[in-house]
Design a protein around this motif. Structure first.
Motif, PDB file in Angstrom:
ATOM      1  N   LYS A 114       8.568   5.237 -12.005  1.00 58.16           N
ATOM      2  CA  LYS A 114       8.536   6.137 -10.854  1.00 58.16           C
ATOM      3  C   LYS A 114       7.284   7.012 -10.885  1.00 58.16           C
ATOM      4  CE  LYS A 114      11.311   9.930  -9.174  1.00 58.16           C
ATOM      5  NZ  LYS A 114      12.620  10.576  -9.383  1.00 58.16           N
ATOM      6  N   ARG A 115       6.957   7.524 -12.061  1.00 61.21           N
ATOM      7  CA  ARG A 115       5.771   8.391 -12.168  1.00 61.21           C
ATOM      8  C   ARG A 115       4.490   7.604 -11.910  1.00 61.21           C
ATOM      9  NH1 ARG A 115       6.941  12.880 -16.868  1.00 61.21           N
ATOM     10  NH2 ARG A 115       9.021  13.431 -16.119  1.00 61.21           N
ATOM     11  N   ASN A 116       4.458   6.376 -12.389  1.00 61.05           N
ATOM     12  CA  ASN A 116       3.281   5.535 -12.127  1.00 61.05           C
ATOM     13  C   ASN A 116       3.121   5.326 -10.619  1.00 61.05           C
ATOM     14  OD1 ASN A 116       1.103   3.602 -12.901  1.00 61.05           O
ATOM     15  ND2 ASN A 116       2.507   2.102 -12.020  1.00 61.05           N
ATOM     16  N   LEU A 117       4.238   5.005  -9.953  1.00 64.14           N
ATOM     17  CA  LEU A 117       4.164   4.744  -8.515  1.00 64.14           C
ATOM     18  C   LEU A 117       3.838   6.013  -7.724  1.00 64.14           C
ATOM     19  CD1 LEU A 117       7.072   2.163  -8.067  1.00 64.14           C
ATOM     20  CD2 LEU A 117       4.610   1.730  -8.011  1.00 64.14           C
ATOM     21  N   LYS A 118       4.324   7.158  -8.212  1.00 66.07           N
ATOM     22  CA  LYS A 118       4.009   8.429  -7.546  1.00 66.07           C
ATOM     23  C   LYS A 118       2.507   8.695  -7.587  1.00 66.07           C
ATOM     24  CE  LYS A 118       7.910  11.578  -7.465  1.00 66.07           C
ATOM     25  NZ  LYS A 118       8.632  12.627  -8.204  1.00 66.07           N
ATOM     26  N   GLN A 119       1.900   8.401  -8.726  1.00 66.24           N
ATOM     27  CA  GLN A 119       0.450   8.600  -8.853  1.00 66.24           C
ATOM     28  C   GLN A 119      -0.303   7.664  -7.918  1.00 66.24           C
ATOM     29  OE1 GLN A 119      -1.180  10.836 -10.521  1.00 66.24           O
ATOM     30  NE2 GLN A 119       0.422  11.726 -11.824  1.00 66.24           N
ATOM     31  N   VAL A 120       0.203   6.448  -7.828  1.00 63.72           N
ATOM     32  CA  VAL A 120      -0.414   5.457  -6.938  1.00 63.72           C
ATOM     33  C   VAL A 120      -0.303   5.942  -5.491  1.00 63.72           C
ATOM     34  CG1 VAL A 120      -0.087   3.134  -6.011  1.00 63.72           C
ATOM     35  CG2 VAL A 120      -0.107   3.493  -8.488  1.00 63.72           C
ATOM     36  N   LYS A 121       0.860   6.491  -5.156  1.00 60.17           N
ATOM     37  CA  LYS A 121       1.096   7.015  -3.811  1.00 60.17           C
ATOM     38  C   LYS A 121       0.126   8.153  -3.503  1.00 60.17           C
ATOM     39  CE  LYS A 121       4.895   9.193  -1.183  1.00 60.17           C
ATOM     40  NZ  LYS A 121       4.809  10.658  -1.238  1.00 60.17           N
ATOM     41  N   LEU A 122      -0.046   9.062  -4.456  1.00 60.92           N
ATOM     42  CA  LEU A 122      -0.975  10.181  -4.270  1.00 60.92           C
ATOM     43  C   LEU A 122      -2.389   9.684  -3.982  1.00 60.92           C
ATOM     44  CD1 LEU A 122       0.027  12.789  -7.025  1.00 60.92           C
ATOM     45  CD2 LEU A 122       0.232  12.995  -4.523  1.00 60.92           C
ATOM     46  N   ALA A 123      -2.803   8.680  -4.760  1.00 61.38           N
ATOM     47  CA  ALA A 123      -4.157   8.137  -4.583  1.00 61.38           C
ATOM     48  C   ALA A 123      -4.304   7.545  -3.187  1.00 61.38           C
ATOM     49  CB  ALA A 123      -4.444   7.084  -5.644  1.00 61.38           C
ATOM     50  N   ALA A 124      -3.261   6.845  -2.732  1.00 62.34           N
ATOM     51  CA  ALA A 124      -3.323   6.211  -1.415  1.00 62.34           C
ATOM     52  C   ALA A 124      -3.346   7.260  -0.308  1.00 62.34           C
ATOM     53  CB  ALA A 124      -2.126   5.269  -1.237  1.00 62.34           C
ATOM     54  N   GLU A 125      -2.528   8.295  -0.448  1.00 60.42           N
ATOM     55  CA  GLU A 125      -2.475   9.330   0.590  1.00 60.42           C
ATOM     56  C   GLU A 125      -3.767  10.126   0.630  1.00 60.42           C
ATOM     57  OE1 GLU A 125       2.323   9.896   1.061  1.00 60.42           O
ATOM     58  OE2 GLU A 125       1.239  11.329  -0.205  1.00 60.42           O
ATOM     59  N   ASP A 126      -4.341  10.327  -0.528  1.00 62.14           N
ATOM     60  CA  ASP A 126      -5.613  11.020  -0.628  1.00 62.14           C
ATOM     61  C   ASP A 126      -6.683  10.253   0.158  1.00 62.14           C
ATOM     62  OD1 ASP A 126      -7.033  13.195  -2.005  1.00 62.14           O
ATOM     63  OD2 ASP A 126      -8.212  11.530  -2.831  1.00 62.14           O
ATOM     64  N   TYR A 127      -6.624   8.938   0.062  1.00 61.84           N
ATOM     65  CA  TYR A 127      -7.623   8.086   0.710  1.00 61.84           C
ATOM     66  C   TYR A 127      -7.369   7.969   2.213  1.00 61.84           C
ATOM     67  CZ  TYR A 127     -10.398   3.854   1.602  1.00 61.84           C
ATOM     68  OH  TYR A 127     -11.301   2.959   2.091  1.00 61.84           O
ATOM     69  N   ILE A 128      -6.098   7.759   2.573  1.00 63.37           N
ATOM     70  CA  ILE A 128      -5.772   7.496   3.972  1.00 63.37           C
ATOM     71  C   ILE A 128      -5.686   8.791   4.787  1.00 63.37           C
ATOM     72  CG2 ILE A 128      -3.958   6.544   5.501  1.00 63.37           C
ATOM     73  CD1 ILE A 128      -3.410   4.474   3.340  1.00 63.37           C
ATOM     74  N   GLY A 129      -5.306   9.862   4.097  1.00 59.42           N
ATOM     75  CA  GLY A 129      -5.252  11.150   4.765  1.00 59.42           C
ATOM     76  C   GLY A 129      -3.975  11.401   5.532  1.00 59.42           C
ATOM     77  N   LYS A 130      -2.974  10.580   5.323  1.00 57.16           N
ATOM     78  CA  LYS A 130      -1.651  10.859   5.896  1.00 57.16           C
ATOM     79  C   LYS A 130      -0.567  10.234   5.016  1.00 57.16           C
ATOM     80  CE  LYS A 130      -2.457   7.146   9.238  1.00 57.16           C
ATOM     81  NZ  LYS A 130      -2.721   6.792  10.616  1.00 57.16           N
ATOM     82  N   PRO A 131       0.701  10.658   5.230  1.00 56.20           N
ATOM     83  CA  PRO A 131       1.764  10.149   4.357  1.00 56.20           C
ATOM     84  C   PRO A 131       1.933   8.626   4.498  1.00 56.20           C
ATOM     85  CG  PRO A 131       2.552  12.011   5.670  1.00 56.20           C
ATOM     86  CD  PRO A 131       1.215  11.638   6.215  1.00 56.20           C
ATOM     87  N   ILE A 132       2.287   7.992   3.390  1.00 56.80           N
ATOM     88  CA  ILE A 132       2.514   6.543   3.394  1.00 56.80           C
ATOM     89  C   ILE A 132       3.890   6.259   3.980  1.00 56.80           C
ATOM     90  CG2 ILE A 132       2.691   4.483   1.933  1.00 56.80           C
ATOM     91  CD1 ILE A 132      -0.102   5.821   2.013  1.00 56.80           C
TER      92      ILE A 132
END
Ligand SMILES: Nc1ncnc2c1ncn2[C@@H]1O[C@H](COP(=O)(O)OP(=O)(O)OP(=O)(O)O)[C@@H](O)[C@H]1O
Ligand SMILES: [Mg+2]
Lengths: 530, 55
Positions: A114-132
């Motif tokens: 879960k923590r690994n995926l949360k970090q991945v999610k953060l990286a994606a949201e940081d890049y896309i600029g909106k919630p996944i």
């Protein structure tokens, strides 16, 4: 940009991609700039590190650094071999569940993932600029239903709503086929061979009218890039020992340093012919500096690379096929950057088989990014469906489909078999071909039988110089084998009178297996069903 | 350079003759990925015919 992403979650690295409106796919780098984000968590004091920052803690804090956990998803402690991570935090038994003891706290595998995926999610949201809003995740073809549902649950808990899990080889092939629309139109047999950090996976996949069907899979859970790192580390350890009479192997920290350096050297040698390795104070205070060229590296890792190449043959045999049946071999996974691996595989397959790897063709998609790109494409395709539609589409009665076991086609005037529907085509299907024919013609529909045509090519003789001929007499003539389908059992005859030179032949198999043959030329149309 | 069909033998009567059913097929899952699969799924779900799909 879409708010749905694809994630390839591997034991070694996680990568993320997103499809744009124009169908182009971006692979997302995390804030550290990494596109291959280490699937690693490390705990130092109160701090949690993730990705490549966490991986670098393997030297100083191996016992609180967690690696290679993806395959543990959905399994209980009794089902795993805990020895696999002896240079990092060891899995422990937490009431039957897999977990880790980090400093004085226990953490379960579900929490780690879960923590690994949360970090991945953060990286994606940081890049896309909106919630996944949703995610397509790739999973190995040997994940059990329990593992799949466990991964879904964990991902949803991490705030990544799973739209679909897709298999790793299909994700890779989807990315490859989508890069050029013409590829989807061509019926071909593929081997997708994925060489990762700790495992190798392969699948034989038939592509028929754009539909993918897995014919066989193979897995080697003990063969991967780490074996190359180990071989290289042992080579350098020997060199170091000889030079300084100091053995780094008994020193856990020294070996961790050496292995980390070997990974970099290995990757460098995929791109250039020689690489240096430099480690300060490796063991007993001695620094280590050395160079290695690609040829030497290929010798040092010969056994591992040969095993990997041979692995692609195993899956072909499992499918009941020979290498001459395979049209293309798509190489995926980080290790597929290795030039020698690609050339070894090329050597095992006939010349007619195309091996897709960066060292053989610089224009191919990065093998490290094939999986996440395929997942991102799939995510963008299903984005507009609502949940119930998606659920319905993946139900067994939709997915489980009849496949013809022999090719179906027509006989040409010269007696050869003209394939229209290759074997392993799923039905319902309809396909049209355009043939030549004038006046009254006969459309003879046959199933094709597989034959192997052998052509012997005599070794080239040196021209003009007769004295030299003796020297070449030990050269074997080369036999080229190829699969040729010939007319086997006749299914139907259809007469068409008054053809104008061009005849359209249409084969249609409905969902109940009824074959309808139609012929059309100008305004003459004939048809019949069996 | 497409293949050429043979001409109709003089003794051939009628228009269509079925000789044999196709060899027993094998039921197995297709991979639920890509737009061709999605078209297949929606055809099956909504009972669309080929001609409807081709429009
Ligand atoms: N350029 C390169 N040349 C050679 N090897 C490389 C290169 N890049 C990455 N690798 C190796 O590829 C492996 C990681 O591959 P990948 O990211 O596909 O693994 P994974 O899917 O996360 O792991 P696994 O398949 O074992 O679950 C590592 O051993 C890494 O060192
Ligand atoms: Mg992998």
């Amino acid at each position: 940009m879409s708010a749905v992403i694809g994630i390839a979650f591997g034991n070694t690295s996680s990568s993320i991609a997103v499809a744009n409106v124009d169908g182009k796919v971006d692979v997302i780098a995390n804030p550290d700039g990494d596109r291959a984000i280490s699937s690693t968590l490390s705990y130092v004091g109160e701090d949690e590190y993730h990705g490549n920052q966490a991986l670098s803690q393997l030297v100083r804090n191996p016992d609180s650094t967690i690696i290679n956990f993806r395959d543990f998803v959905g399994l209980s402690y009794s089902e795993i071999d805990a020895e696999t991570s002896n240079h990092s935090a060891l899995p422990i038994d937490i009431n039957g569940q897999i977990g880790y003891q980090i400093n004085d706290k226990k953490i379960t595998i579900d929490e780690v993932v879960k923590r690994n995926l949360k970090q991945v999610k953060l990286a994606a949201e940081d890049y896309i600029g909106k919630p996944i809003e949703g995610v397509v995740l790739t999973v190995p073809t040997n994940f059990t239903d329990a593992q799949n549902s466990s991964l879904k649950k964990i991902s949803n808990d991490a705030g990544l709503k799973v739209l679909q899990l897709i298999s790793e080889p299909s994700a890779a092939l989807l990315a490859h086929l989508s890069a050029d629309e013409e590829r989807f139109q061509k019926d071909k047999l593929y081997v997708v061979a994925d060489f990762g950090g700790i495992r190798s996976d392969a699948a034989v996949i038939a592509v028929r009218s754009g539909i993918l069907t897995v014919l066989a899979t193979a897995h080697d859970l003990g063969l991967g890039g780490e074996k190359l790192d180990d071989a290289l580390a042992e080579f350098f350890a020997k060199e170091f020992e000889k030079k300084y009479k100091s053995n780094p192997r008994n020193n856990r920290k020294a070996m961790a340093k050496l292995k980390a350096a070997c990974i970099i050297t290995k990757k460098t040698l995929s791109n250039v012919q020689s690489s240096t390795i430099s480690i300060d104070s490796l063991s007993d205070g001695y620094d280590f500096h050395s160079t290695i060229n690609r040829l030497r590296y290929e010798l040092v890792t010969r056994d591992v690379l040969s095993k990997m190449a041979a692995f692609t043959e195993i899956v072909v045999k499992k499918a009941g096929l020979e290498t001459i049946d395979i049209d293309e071999v798509l190489l995926a996974g980080g290790v597929s950057h290795t030039p020698k691996l690609a050339s070894n595989i090329q050597f095992l397959f006939p010349e007619s088989t195309v091996v897709i790897a960066p060292s053989l063709d610089t224009k191919v998609i990065d093998p490290s990014e094939l999986l996440c790109r395929g997942a991102a494409l799939q995510a963008s395709m299903i984005e507009t469906f609502d949940d119930s539609e998606i659920e319905e589409a993946f139900k067994p009665h939709i997915v489980n489909t009849q496949h013809i076991q022999k090719p179906i086609g027509v006989r040409s005037v010269d007696g050869s078999f003209i394939e229209i529907l290759p074997k392993e085509t799923a039905y319902p299907i309809r396909k049209t071909v355009l043939l030549k024919g004038k006046g009254d013609v006969l459309i003879e529909v046959y199933e094709g039988d597989r034959t192997v045509k052998e052509t012997t090519i005599e070794p080239e003789k040196q021209s003009g110089d007769e004295d030299d001929e003796e020297e070449y007499s030990d050269e074997e003539p080369e036999t080229i084998r190829e699969v040729v389908y010939v007319p086997g059992e006749k299914l139907a005859d259809l007469a068409l009178k008054g053809a104008n030179g061009e005849v359209e032949v249409i084969l249609d198999i409905n969902k109940d297996g009824k074959l309808t043959v139609s012929g059309r030329s100008g305004d003459v149309t004939v048809k019949g069903s069996i | 350079m497409s293949a050429v069909l043979p001409s109709l033998p003089s003794g051939f009567s009628g228009e269509f003759k079925g000789h044999k059913k196709i060899t027993t097929p094998l039921r197995r899952p297709v991979e639920p990925v890509g737009r061709y699969f999605l078209a297949h799924a929606s055809r099956t779900i909504r009972g669309h015919t080929w001609s409807e799909y081709e429009k």
